[in-house]
Design a protein around this motif. Structure first.
Motif, PDB file in Angstrom:
ATOM      1  N   HIS A  61       0.843  -1.193   0.000  1.00  0.00           N
ATOM      2  CA  HIS A  61       0.000   0.000   0.000  1.00  0.00           C
ATOM      3  C   HIS A  61       0.885   1.253   0.000  1.00  0.00           C
ATOM      4  CE1 HIS A  61      -3.464  -2.592   0.739  1.00  0.00           C
ATOM      5  NE2 HIS A  61      -2.699  -3.236   1.631  1.00  0.00           N
ATOM      6  N   TYR A  62       0.250   2.408  -0.023  1.00  0.00           N
ATOM      7  CA  TYR A  62       1.013   3.646   0.021  1.00  0.00           C
ATOM      8  C   TYR A  62       1.932   3.672   1.236  1.00  0.00           C
ATOM      9  CZ  TYR A  62      -2.059   5.852  -3.474  1.00  0.00           C
ATOM     10  OH  TYR A  62      -2.751   6.173  -4.613  1.00  0.00           O
ATOM     11  N   ALA A  63       3.153   4.125   1.015  1.00  0.00           N
ATOM     12  CA  ALA A  63       4.071   4.387   2.122  1.00  0.00           C
ATOM     13  C   ALA A  63       3.933   5.847   2.540  1.00  0.00           C
ATOM     14  CB  ALA A  63       5.506   4.119   1.678  1.00  0.00           C
ATOM     15  N   PRO A  64       4.384   6.197   3.740  1.00  0.00           N
ATOM     16  CA  PRO A  64       4.475   7.623   4.071  1.00  0.00           C
ATOM     17  C   PRO A  64       5.276   8.348   2.988  1.00  0.00           C
ATOM     18  CG  PRO A  64       4.952   6.274   5.994  1.00  0.00           C
ATOM     19  CD  PRO A  64       4.858   5.339   4.826  1.00  0.00           C
ATOM     20  N   SER A  65       4.865   9.542   2.639  1.00  0.00           N
ATOM     21  CA  SER A  65       5.485  10.233   1.517  1.00  0.00           C
ATOM     22  C   SER A  65       6.992  10.369   1.672  1.00  0.00           C
ATOM     23  CB  SER A  65       4.856  11.623   1.346  1.00  0.00           C
ATOM     24  OG  SER A  65       5.410  12.276   0.217  1.00  0.00           O
ATOM     25  N   THR A  66       7.457  10.591   2.874  1.00  0.00           N
ATOM     26  CA  THR A  66       8.897  10.785   3.085  1.00  0.00           C
ATOM     27  C   THR A  66       9.676   9.481   3.159  1.00  0.00           C
ATOM     28  OG1 THR A  66       8.466  10.950   5.457  1.00  0.00           O
ATOM     29  CG2 THR A  66       8.647  13.013   4.229  1.00  0.00           C
ATOM     30  N   GLY A  67       8.966   8.343   3.238  1.00  0.00           N
ATOM     31  CA  GLY A  67       9.632   7.055   3.328  1.00  0.00           C
ATOM     32  C   GLY A  67       9.209   6.301   4.582  1.00  0.00           C
ATOM     33  N   ILE A  68       9.326   4.980   4.562  1.00  0.00           N
ATOM     34  CA  ILE A  68       8.952   4.207   5.751  1.00  0.00           C
ATOM     35  C   ILE A  68       9.908   4.538   6.889  1.00  0.00           C
ATOM     36  CG2 ILE A  68       7.913   2.339   4.384  1.00  0.00           C
ATOM     37  CD1 ILE A  68      10.439   0.668   4.972  1.00  0.00           C
ATOM     38  N   PRO A  69       9.430   4.565   8.130  1.00  0.00           N
ATOM     39  CA  PRO A  69      10.295   4.945   9.257  1.00  0.00           C
ATOM     40  C   PRO A  69      11.535   4.074   9.371  1.00  0.00           C
ATOM     41  CG  PRO A  69       7.989   4.901   9.931  1.00  0.00           C
ATOM     42  CD  PRO A  69       8.030   4.329   8.543  1.00  0.00           C
TER      43      PRO A  69
END
Length: 380
Positions: A61-69
């Motif tokens: 699914h979509y990841a956080p826009s800045t990248g996965i933590p």
């Protein structure tokens, strides 16, 4: 009608040559390709497994826009320990390849009619990215006898200058900036209130020197934008995974462009990135040893033929002087058509490259030896 901004930008010569070579391959011609900057190794198994595991557990699914933590934290740890940068995970933006990061940087920090200084020669996409932003590239001459280090940069700085681009190790020359060269650029940036874009994508492909990150120098933390990625060191070109870090005031602009364009990097690919940084590094070392062996075969062979070529200190490119046999464009065309060897004309990388060709030795030792024989038979 196409946008007028497209008229500012030339077609990518590396892609053009690769397409021509691929067309000939499709016709059954045995082409030895030295054109694209792509390691010929497979991505290490543990990286592939991490991405596949992520995919099958539902990380599609979509990841956080800045990248996965997890990846942003791994990148921050890497930048802190290896590059001596003052970075937290909040200062990291994960992008679909380092090229996207560079594009976002140029669009964010450059205004119309600003100027950005490039070494001549430089990677083919810096200048187009600058032009897309409405700014103008300014070319600093380099010295082939001194590892293609730029000189005379200060004379090029005007009230329109905003940015200096540093690419070490360098594509196309393989040159590596030493501490003295980096300090020269840093002093100019501080004295003239400039930003520096440090493209460090080849940092792990260095043979006899040491990589130094521009942002680790005194006074450069707030002025340096560091771009890197996974394509070259981990043979992950098709994964399209890169990153950029800078101070929060600059990152805000990158994130805005990022969120309105690509949204985010591929989710499960990012778990592969975590495995690349936190997993075993032996595959990287093995690839480096093989690149060094290939480099030595190629450089020795070229000079034996009579093609002048300095031994590169990094990356996997030879920037060869073919002026004894014609200009770079003519020699590249002749080698493709007659020797069935694909190289990139040096003019693609700047005006000073007109007598050169770039040879990417990201192919086997056997194919390099075959290519050298074909080149000798064609040119001599």
């Amino acid at each position: 009608m196409p946008s007028s901004r497209l008229e500012r930008v030339e077609e990518s010569e590396t892609i053009k040559i690769a397409n021509a070579a691929n067309k000939m391959k499709s016709e059954g011609i045995d082409i030895i390709s030295f054109s694209l900057g792509e390691p010929d190794f497979n991505t290490p198994d543990h990286i592939c497994k991490a991405a596949a595991d992520a995919m099958y557990r539902g990380d599609t699914h979509y990841a956080p826009s800045t990248g996965i933590p997890e990846l942003r934290e791994a990148i921050a740890n890497k930048l802190q320990t290896e590059n001596k940068l003052e970075v937290t995970s909040d200062d990291v933006l994960v992008t679909p390849g380092a090229k996207q990061a560079i594009f976002e940087v140029m669009m964010s920090v450059l205004d119309d009619n600003d100027e950005a200084i490039l070494s001549d020669p430089s990677w083919v996409s810096y200048s187009p990215c600058i032009k897309f932003a409405g700014a103008n590239p300014v070319w600093a001459p380099t010295d082939p006898d001194n590892g293609f280090m730029p000189y005379g940069i200060e004379e090029l700085i005007t009230n329109k200058t905003k940015l200096i681009v540093v690419n070490s190790p360098c594509n196309p020359t393989g040159g590596v900036f030493d501490n003295e060269m980096l300090k020269t650029v840093a002093d100019l940036a501080v004295d003239h209130d400039l930003l520096v874009l440090s493209d460090e994508i080849y940092e792990k492909i260095i043979y006899d020197k040491k990589h130094i990150s521009m942002g680790s120098l005194d006074g450069m933390h707030e002025r340096t934008i560091t771009v890197n990625g996974f394509s070259k060191a981990y043979a992950m070109t098709g994964w399209r995974l890169g990153y950029v870090t800078a101070i929060p005031e600059l990152m805000k602009g990158f994130k805005k462009i990022h969120s309105h364009s690509v949204s985010s990097a591929t989710t499960f690919a990012q778990f592969g990135g975590v495995a690349a940084l936190e997993g075993p590094q032996e595959p990287v070392n093995d690839m480096l040893k093989e690149f060094k062996a290939r480099r030595d075969i190629l450089i020795n062979g070229l000079n034996t033929i009579g093609i002048k070529c300095k031994r590169p200190d990094g990356a996997f490119y030879a920037f060869a002087d073919v002026s004894e046999f014609g200009d770079g464009d003519a020699v590249a065309e002749k080698l493709l058509q007659d020797a069935h060897v694909a190289v990139t004309p040096g003019s693609a990388f700047g005006l000073s490259g007109k007598d050169f060709v770039r040879i990417s030795y990201a192919t086997s030792q056997e194919r390099i030896k075959q290519a050298l024989q074909r080149i000798e038979e064609t040119l001599l």
